[in-house]
Scaffold this motif. Structure first.
Motif, PDB file in Angstrom:
ATOM      1  N   ASN A 252       0.844  -1.198   0.000  1.00 53.41           N
ATOM      2  CA  ASN A 252       0.000   0.000   0.000  1.00 53.41           C
ATOM      3  C   ASN A 252       0.879   1.249   0.000  1.00 53.41           C
ATOM      4  OD1 ASN A 252      -2.827  -1.362   0.744  1.00 53.41           O
ATOM      5  ND2 ASN A 252      -1.263  -2.271   2.053  1.00 53.41           N
ATOM      6  N   PRO A 253       1.476   1.576  -1.137  1.00 56.40           N
ATOM      7  CA  PRO A 253       2.506   2.627  -1.183  1.00 56.40           C
ATOM      8  C   PRO A 253       1.992   4.032  -0.899  1.00 56.40           C
ATOM      9  CG  PRO A 253       1.982   1.826  -3.397  1.00 56.40           C
ATOM     10  CD  PRO A 253       1.314   0.898  -2.445  1.00 56.40           C
ATOM     11  N   LEU A 254       0.666   4.228  -0.915  1.00 55.01           N
ATOM     12  CA  LEU A 254       0.119   5.557  -0.644  1.00 55.01           C
ATOM     13  C   LEU A 254      -0.464   5.672   0.762  1.00 55.01           C
ATOM     14  CD1 LEU A 254      -1.683   6.274  -4.058  1.00 55.01           C
ATOM     15  CD2 LEU A 254       0.639   6.875  -3.352  1.00 55.01           C
ATOM     16  N   SER A 255      -0.434   4.609   1.519  1.00 56.19           N
ATOM     17  CA  SER A 255      -1.031   4.605   2.862  1.00 56.19           C
ATOM     18  C   SER A 255      -0.036   5.106   3.904  1.00 56.19           C
ATOM     19  CB  SER A 255      -1.478   3.193   3.233  1.00 56.19           C
ATOM     20  OG  SER A 255      -2.400   2.676   2.288  1.00 56.19           O
ATOM     21  N   THR A 256      -0.566   5.723   4.974  1.00 55.11           N
ATOM     22  CA  THR A 256       0.246   6.029   6.147  1.00 55.11           C
ATOM     23  C   THR A 256       0.089   4.881   7.144  1.00 55.11           C
ATOM     24  OG1 THR A 256      -1.530   7.243   7.258  1.00 55.11           O
ATOM     25  CG2 THR A 256      -0.068   8.503   5.836  1.00 55.11           C
ATOM     26  N   ILE A 257       1.169   4.541   7.819  1.00 55.43           N
ATOM     27  CA  ILE A 257       1.173   3.359   8.682  1.00 55.43           C
ATOM     28  C   ILE A 257       1.765   3.721  10.036  1.00 55.43           C
ATOM     29  CG2 ILE A 257       2.103   1.013   8.973  1.00 55.43           C
ATOM     30  CD1 ILE A 257       2.181   0.902   5.850  1.00 55.43           C
ATOM     31  N   THR A 258       1.088   3.294  11.090  1.00 57.78           N
ATOM     32  CA  THR A 258       1.559   3.489  12.460  1.00 57.78           C
ATOM     33  C   THR A 258       1.887   2.124  13.058  1.00 57.78           C
ATOM     34  OG1 THR A 258       0.145   5.441  12.719  1.00 57.78           O
ATOM     35  CG2 THR A 258       1.023   4.444  14.727  1.00 57.78           C
ATOM     36  N   SER A 259       3.132   1.942  13.474  1.00 53.22           N
ATOM     37  CA  SER A 259       3.605   0.675  14.046  1.00 53.22           C
ATOM     38  C   SER A 259       3.683   0.834  15.559  1.00 53.22           C
ATOM     39  CB  SER A 259       4.981   0.317  13.487  1.00 53.22           C
ATOM     40  OG  SER A 259       4.959   0.285  12.066  1.00 53.22           O
ATOM     41  N   VAL A 260       2.901   0.019  16.273  1.00 55.27           N
ATOM     42  CA  VAL A 260       2.726   0.182  17.723  1.00 55.27           C
ATOM     43  C   VAL A 260       3.087  -1.102  18.448  1.00 55.27           C
ATOM     44  CG1 VAL A 260       1.087   0.778  19.557  1.00 55.27           C
ATOM     45  CG2 VAL A 260       0.805   1.758  17.271  1.00 55.27           C
ATOM     46  N   ASN A 277      13.812  -1.786   4.399  1.00 56.99           N
ATOM     47  CA  ASN A 277      13.075  -2.617   3.447  1.00 56.99           C
ATOM     48  C   ASN A 277      11.959  -1.919   2.683  1.00 56.99           C
ATOM     49  OD1 ASN A 277      13.977  -5.641   3.877  1.00 56.99           O
ATOM     50  ND2 ASN A 277      13.828  -4.772   5.939  1.00 56.99           N
ATOM     51  N   VAL A 278      11.697  -0.648   2.987  1.00 56.11           N
ATOM     52  CA  VAL A 278      10.602   0.078   2.330  1.00 56.11           C
ATOM     53  C   VAL A 278      11.162   1.348   1.703  1.00 56.11           C
ATOM     54  CG1 VAL A 278       8.358   1.182   2.647  1.00 56.11           C
ATOM     55  CG2 VAL A 278       8.927  -0.855   3.975  1.00 56.11           C
ATOM     56  N   ASP A 279      10.687   1.666   0.507  1.00 54.96           N
ATOM     57  CA  ASP A 279      11.245   2.793  -0.246  1.00 54.96           C
ATOM     58  C   ASP A 279      10.956   4.149   0.387  1.00 54.96           C
ATOM     59  OD1 ASP A 279      12.389   1.169  -2.123  1.00 54.96           O
ATOM     60  OD2 ASP A 279      10.660   1.214  -3.485  1.00 54.96           O
ATOM     61  N   ASN A 280       9.758   4.331   0.958  1.00 52.05           N
ATOM     62  CA  ASN A 280       9.398   5.652   1.485  1.00 52.05           C
ATOM     63  C   ASN A 280       8.974   5.550   2.956  1.00 52.05           C
ATOM     64  OD1 ASN A 280       7.227   4.141   0.565  1.00 52.05           O
ATOM     65  ND2 ASN A 280       5.998   5.921  -0.030  1.00 52.05           N
ATOM     66  N   PRO A 281       9.921   5.335   3.860  1.00 46.45           N
ATOM     67  CA  PRO A 281       9.602   5.131   5.271  1.00 46.45           C
ATOM     68  C   PRO A 281       9.110   6.377   5.996  1.00 46.45           C
ATOM     69  CG  PRO A 281      11.981   5.212   4.959  1.00 46.45           C
ATOM     70  CD  PRO A 281      11.363   5.195   3.592  1.00 46.45           C
ATOM     71  N   GLU A 282       9.196   7.547   5.357  1.00 48.43           N
ATOM     72  CA  GLU A 282       8.774   8.780   6.026  1.00 48.43           C
ATOM     73  C   GLU A 282       7.269   8.809   6.319  1.00 48.43           C
ATOM     74  OE1 GLU A 282       8.668   9.293   1.618  1.00 48.43           O
ATOM     75  OE2 GLU A 282      10.196   8.638   3.050  1.00 48.43           O
ATOM     76  N   ARG A 283       6.483   7.914   5.690  1.00 45.91           N
ATOM     77  CA  ARG A 283       5.036   7.906   5.951  1.00 45.91           C
ATOM     78  C   ARG A 283       4.671   7.030   7.152  1.00 45.91           C
ATOM     79  NH1 ARG A 283       3.022   3.339   2.622  1.00 45.91           N
ATOM     80  NH2 ARG A 283       4.865   2.400   1.693  1.00 45.91           N
ATOM     81  N   TYR A 284       5.676   6.511   7.844  1.00 49.24           N
ATOM     82  CA  TYR A 284       5.458   5.672   9.023  1.00 49.24           C
ATOM     83  C   TYR A 284       5.595   6.480  10.312  1.00 49.24           C
ATOM     84  CZ  TYR A 284       5.824   1.245   6.405  1.00 49.24           C
ATOM     85  OH  TYR A 284       5.633   0.192   5.546  1.00 49.24           O
TER      86      TYR A 284
END
Length: 378
Positions: A252-260, A277-284
């Protein structure tokens, strides 16, 4: 269930965290009492600097803060919050709180350790003690007698020095060691291994669950994670090393993700693995938290969860139930909770009770695991 610890003319009111009306488990055990009894018989000098490792809910921190300068280091945010709650409740002196990812202080007079469940984490902590503390600093550890094996004592001897044990008392035993000056093995702060079928390399700090291979539940749900960015705001709840976060981000390359996760080491491992491992980690966003406590209501459209079934050394299902309730609270209308668990745990009935009849379906199952989808009604 007792909440009053009364010992040697001192009394503390102690609760587990989060405090639950129907709580059946104590916030301390006989191991805590054994440690206290030992230091009553062989007291430390007043004002000693005491490092306490892995204090479950702050019983030891409350006790020793009365006469000493206490440093509490833990990998568990829940344990840390429990200690803070009990210190405040009992009007104890201030202590210094340290995450498991923080460096240990160097000028400690004594170490008290509740032995962790993981030998990898124990090895790392012993290595840190040897690296940061002065030679001859005494170390007193405690656990249930049947959990202290010959291999446990050999770890102490290998990484610290001469080690002995006490007699058993109320099914618990003390381990006595001290920081030696002999050379000891170098311990890597993380383990690294590949998941070739998903083209990943994962780094795992010492206390991360299933730190040398994928656990079977995660391996199963990886094949069934949504893709296409139809979900905009996703939570990986109980993220562990972040393997699901990585796959969710790739799918889901356009989604924002929160890892808790409540483990500081898990959150840091997830951060490392997403970055690698992910190209655009700034959305995490990476967050140590008690489930989804204080998250904004009705603000996420997908929560993915591989729940634990234990808290420290206690087997319990209340954490999974709290995760489900918190997920229901933060999901927007028609938002989805995706859960993997052992088939015998009865998550289908639990989720149906929470989300409503007809709102829960089986996505996939095998001989051991089931993946469930629960969707929030309007």
């Amino acid at each position: 269930m007792k909440t009053e610890l009364v010992l040697h003319d001192q009394q503390f009111t102690l609760h587990r965290y989060p405090k639950r009306a129907s709580e059946t488990l104590q916030a301390w055990d006989a191991g805590d009492e054994y440690v206290i009894n030992h230091f009553i018989e062989t007291p430390l000098p007043l004002g000693s600097k005491v490092l306490i490792l892995n204090d479950n809910f702050g019983a030891l921190s409350c006790w020793f803060s009365h006469e000493h300068h206490v440093y509490l280091q833990t990998d568990s945010l829940v344990s840390q919050k429990g200690a803070q709650q009990n210190l405040l409740l009992n009007q104890c002196n201030e202590i210094t709180l340290l995450h498991s990812t923080d460096a240990m202080p160097n000028d400690i007079d004594a170490v008290i350790m509740q032995l962790p469940k993981s030998n990898r984490f124990l090895t790392w902590q012993l290595h840190q003690l040897k690296t940061h503390l002065n030679p001859e600093t005494p170390v007193v550890a405690v656990n249930k007698a049947n959990a202290i094996h010959t291999s446990t004592l050999k770890l102490f001897e290998k990484h610290l020095g001469e080690t002995r044990t006490s007699l058993a008392w109320k099914k618990h035993r003390l381990v006595f060691s001290q920081v030696g000056d002999q050379a000891t093995p170098i311990v890597d702060e993380k383990t690294t291994w590949d998941v070739p079928e998903h083209n990943m390399q994962l780094n795992n700090l010492a206390n991360v669950y299933s730190g040398e291979s994928l656990d079977l539940g995660a391996r199963f749900i990886l094949e069934h994670l949504p893709q296409g960015s139809k979900h905009k705001n996703i939570i990986d709840l109980g993220c562990g090393n972040g393997v699901l976060s990585v796959k969710l981000g790739r799918n889901n390359p356009l989604s924002t993700i929160t890892s808790v996760d409540e483990s500081f080491m898990a959150v840091e491992s997830a951060r490392m693995n997403v970055t690698a491992n992910v190209d655009n980690p700034e959305r995490y966003t990476f967050l140590a938290n008690n489930c989804l406590e204080d998250f904004k209501k009705d603000s996420y459209d997908l929560v993915v969860c591989n729940p634990p079934f234990h808290q420290q050394n206690t087997v319990t299902d209340h954490i999974a139930w709290q995760m489900f309730c918190d997920a229901h609270n933060v999901l927007e209308t028609a938002g989805e909770l995706l859960v993997v668990g052992n088939g015998h745990l009865g998550y289908l009935a639990k989720l149906t009770r929470l989300f409503g009849k007809g709102r829960v379906s089986v996505v996939a199952s095998n001989k051991k695991f089931v993946i469930l989808s629960a969707k929030k009604a309007s």
